[in-house]
Design an enzyme around this catalytic site. Sequence first.
Site, PDB file in Angstrom:
ATOM      1  N   ASN A 241       0.857  -1.176   0.000  1.00 50.93           N
ATOM      2  CA  ASN A 241       0.000   0.000   0.000  1.00 50.93           C
ATOM      3  C   ASN A 241       0.900   1.236   0.000  1.00 50.93           C
ATOM      4  O   ASN A 241       1.473   1.579   1.025  1.00 50.93           O
ATOM      5  CB  ASN A 241      -0.888  -0.042   1.257  1.00 50.93           C
ATOM      6  CG  ASN A 241      -1.683   1.225   1.461  1.00 50.93           C
ATOM      7  OD1 ASN A 241      -1.776   2.066   0.573  1.00 50.93           O
ATOM      8  ND2 ASN A 241      -2.273   1.364   2.642  1.00 50.93           N
TER       9      ASN A 241
ATOM     10  N   LYS B 184       0.135   4.233  -0.265  1.00 53.64           N
ATOM     11  CA  LYS B 184      -0.511   5.419   0.311  1.00 53.64           C
ATOM     12  C   LYS B 184      -0.313   6.615  -0.638  1.00 53.64           C
ATOM     13  O   LYS B 184      -0.247   6.425  -1.841  1.00 53.64           O
ATOM     14  CB  LYS B 184       0.004   5.684   1.725  1.00 53.64           C
ATOM     15  CG  LYS B 184      -0.110   4.415   2.592  1.00 53.64           C
ATOM     16  CD  LYS B 184       0.062   4.647   4.052  1.00 53.64           C
ATOM     17  CE  LYS B 184      -0.089   3.308   4.776  1.00 53.64           C
ATOM     18  NZ  LYS B 184      -0.105   3.446   6.231  1.00 53.64           N
TER      19      LYS B 184
ATOM     20  N   HIS C 274      -9.529   1.166   4.558  1.00 59.71           N
ATOM     21  CA  HIS C 274      -8.262   1.301   5.287  1.00 59.71           C
ATOM     22  C   HIS C 274      -8.494   2.226   6.482  1.00 59.71           C
ATOM     23  O   HIS C 274      -9.300   3.153   6.412  1.00 59.71           O
ATOM     24  CB  HIS C 274      -7.183   1.871   4.359  1.00 59.71           C
ATOM     25  CG  HIS C 274      -5.832   1.871   4.992  1.00 59.71           C
ATOM     26  ND1 HIS C 274      -5.421   2.870   5.856  1.00 59.71           N
ATOM     27  CD2 HIS C 274      -4.813   0.979   4.932  1.00 59.71           C
ATOM     28  CE1 HIS C 274      -4.199   2.591   6.282  1.00 59.71           C
ATOM     29  NE2 HIS C 274      -3.810   1.449   5.733  1.00 59.71           N
TER      30      HIS C 274
ATOM     31  N   GLU D  49      -6.926   4.642   7.568  1.00 61.45           N
ATOM     32  CA  GLU D  49      -6.771   6.073   7.265  1.00 61.45           C
ATOM     33  C   GLU D  49      -8.022   6.623   6.595  1.00 61.45           C
ATOM     34  O   GLU D  49      -8.399   7.771   6.801  1.00 61.45           O
ATOM     35  CB  GLU D  49      -5.507   6.295   6.418  1.00 61.45           C
ATOM     36  CG  GLU D  49      -4.254   6.171   7.276  1.00 61.45           C
ATOM     37  CD  GLU D  49      -3.052   5.561   6.585  1.00 61.45           C
ATOM     38  OE1 GLU D  49      -2.965   5.612   5.345  1.00 61.45           O
ATOM     39  OE2 GLU D  49      -2.181   5.022   7.294  1.00 61.45           O
TER      40      GLU D  49
ATOM     41  N   GLU E 112      -5.395  -4.904  10.568  1.00 61.18           N
ATOM     42  CA  GLU E 112      -4.340  -3.919  10.807  1.00 61.18           C
ATOM     43  C   GLU E 112      -4.631  -3.145  12.089  1.00 61.18           C
ATOM     44  O   GLU E 112      -5.405  -2.179  12.076  1.00 61.18           O
ATOM     45  CB  GLU E 112      -4.282  -2.915   9.651  1.00 61.18           C
ATOM     46  CG  GLU E 112      -3.998  -3.543   8.303  1.00 61.18           C
ATOM     47  CD  GLU E 112      -3.435  -2.527   7.335  1.00 61.18           C
ATOM     48  OE1 GLU E 112      -2.293  -2.724   6.888  1.00 61.18           O
ATOM     49  OE2 GLU E 112      -4.095  -1.517   7.046  1.00 61.18           O
TER      50      GLU E 112
ATOM     51  N   GLY F 284       2.618   2.141  10.814  1.00 63.45           N
ATOM     52  CA  GLY F 284       3.591   3.228  10.710  1.00 63.45           C
ATOM     53  C   GLY F 284       4.344   3.530  11.997  1.00 63.45           C
ATOM     54  O   GLY F 284       5.056   4.524  12.080  1.00 63.45           O
TER      55      GLY F 284
ATOM     56  N   SER G 131       3.489  -2.154  10.332  1.00 65.61           N
ATOM     57  CA  SER G 131       4.941  -2.222  10.551  1.00 65.61           C
ATOM     58  C   SER G 131       5.555  -3.564  10.164  1.00 65.61           C
ATOM     59  O   SER G 131       6.484  -4.051  10.817  1.00 65.61           O
ATOM     60  CB  SER G 131       5.284  -1.866  12.005  1.00 65.61           C
ATOM     61  OG  SER G 131       4.918  -0.533  12.280  1.00 65.61           O
TER      62      SER G 131
HETATM   63  P1  PGA Z   1       2.887   0.260   7.616  1.00 71.90           P
HETATM   64  O1  PGA Z   1       1.404   0.500   7.003  1.00 71.90           O
HETATM   65  O2  PGA Z   1       3.411  -1.014   7.010  1.00 71.90           O
HETATM   66  O3  PGA Z   1       3.664   1.468   7.188  1.00 71.90           O
HETATM   67  O4  PGA Z   1       2.732   0.149   9.084  1.00 71.90           O
HETATM   68  C1  PGA Z   1       0.511  -0.548   6.826  1.00 71.90           C
HETATM   69  C2  PGA Z   1      -0.783  -0.040   6.249  1.00 71.90           C
HETATM   70  O5  PGA Z   1      -1.243   1.043   6.643  1.00 71.90           O
HETATM   71  O6  PGA Z   1      -1.405  -0.699   5.405  1.00 71.90           O
END
Ligand code: PGA
Length: 263
Positions: A12, A14, A104, A106, A176, A182, A222
């Site tokens: 992803n 983003k 997601h 976000e 997640e 992140g 992460s």
């Molecule tokens: P990350 O993000 O691997 O940077 O923690 C995962 C995601 O938001 O899908």
Amino acid sequence: MAMERTAIIAGNWKMNLGPKEASSFALEILPSLGQITAKDPHIMSILCPPAISLPAIKEVLDSLPVRHVELGAQNMYFEEKGAFTGEIAPGMVKELCNFVILGHSERRTIFGETNELVNKKVLAAFKHALVPIVCVGENREQYENGETQNLIKDQIRQSLANLTTEQAAQVVIAYEPIWAIGSGQASDAHAAGNVIHYIRHQYHEMYGQKAADAVRILYGGSVNAENIAEFIAHPDIDGALVGGVSIKHDFIELLRNASKFNA
Ligand code: PGA
């Protein structure tokens, strides 16, 4: 993960890498990613760049001798077309790819997406033969208050309502935990595996044994080239949704290790 389910390593990106950067990064990583998945029929890789960069990556993919990497969008709207400024319709996504990330965290936290909206998008995805990658997960407060199971139950039951059993079997779910995204602090594989086991149990109650056996449930938050080994080796975890590392060359190593440790 269980061998009967093909594992998925999805990236992803983003809101990173516009068409120009996406194109040069794709040229650098796609041949290696393709080599890994070409050799291993039990694993697939899906890149999910910003929608505006999808054509640039598709062009690179189409220029390669063998196409072993899939593309996905990060979001879409559920309506077919019309006065929805700034949105992208399912049919438009389908012109370029076969997968779409929906709900997601976000999208849920920054843009206020609800389970009900995510469900409309999931149904619209299937109407256009797109496979949805549906994200669920608790925030830190919910985690600390022991509310994870109740929250996940609502997210799964509501976001994935009203599917046929055939559609239910095709869904990809990404668990997640928001506190792990992140943060550099991944969940441990055992704890994530327990939540994923619970998700599969919910799914079983909703759609029966066949769909519950078939649904792919990924972990996200992460994930990196090192810790992927413990996640992918867990019998309940079918792969990973990767954010930060997916826009780095380390993503190749991550996919290589996923292939190596896929139990
Ligand atoms: P990350 O993000 O691997 O940077 O923690 C995962 C995601 O938001 O899908």
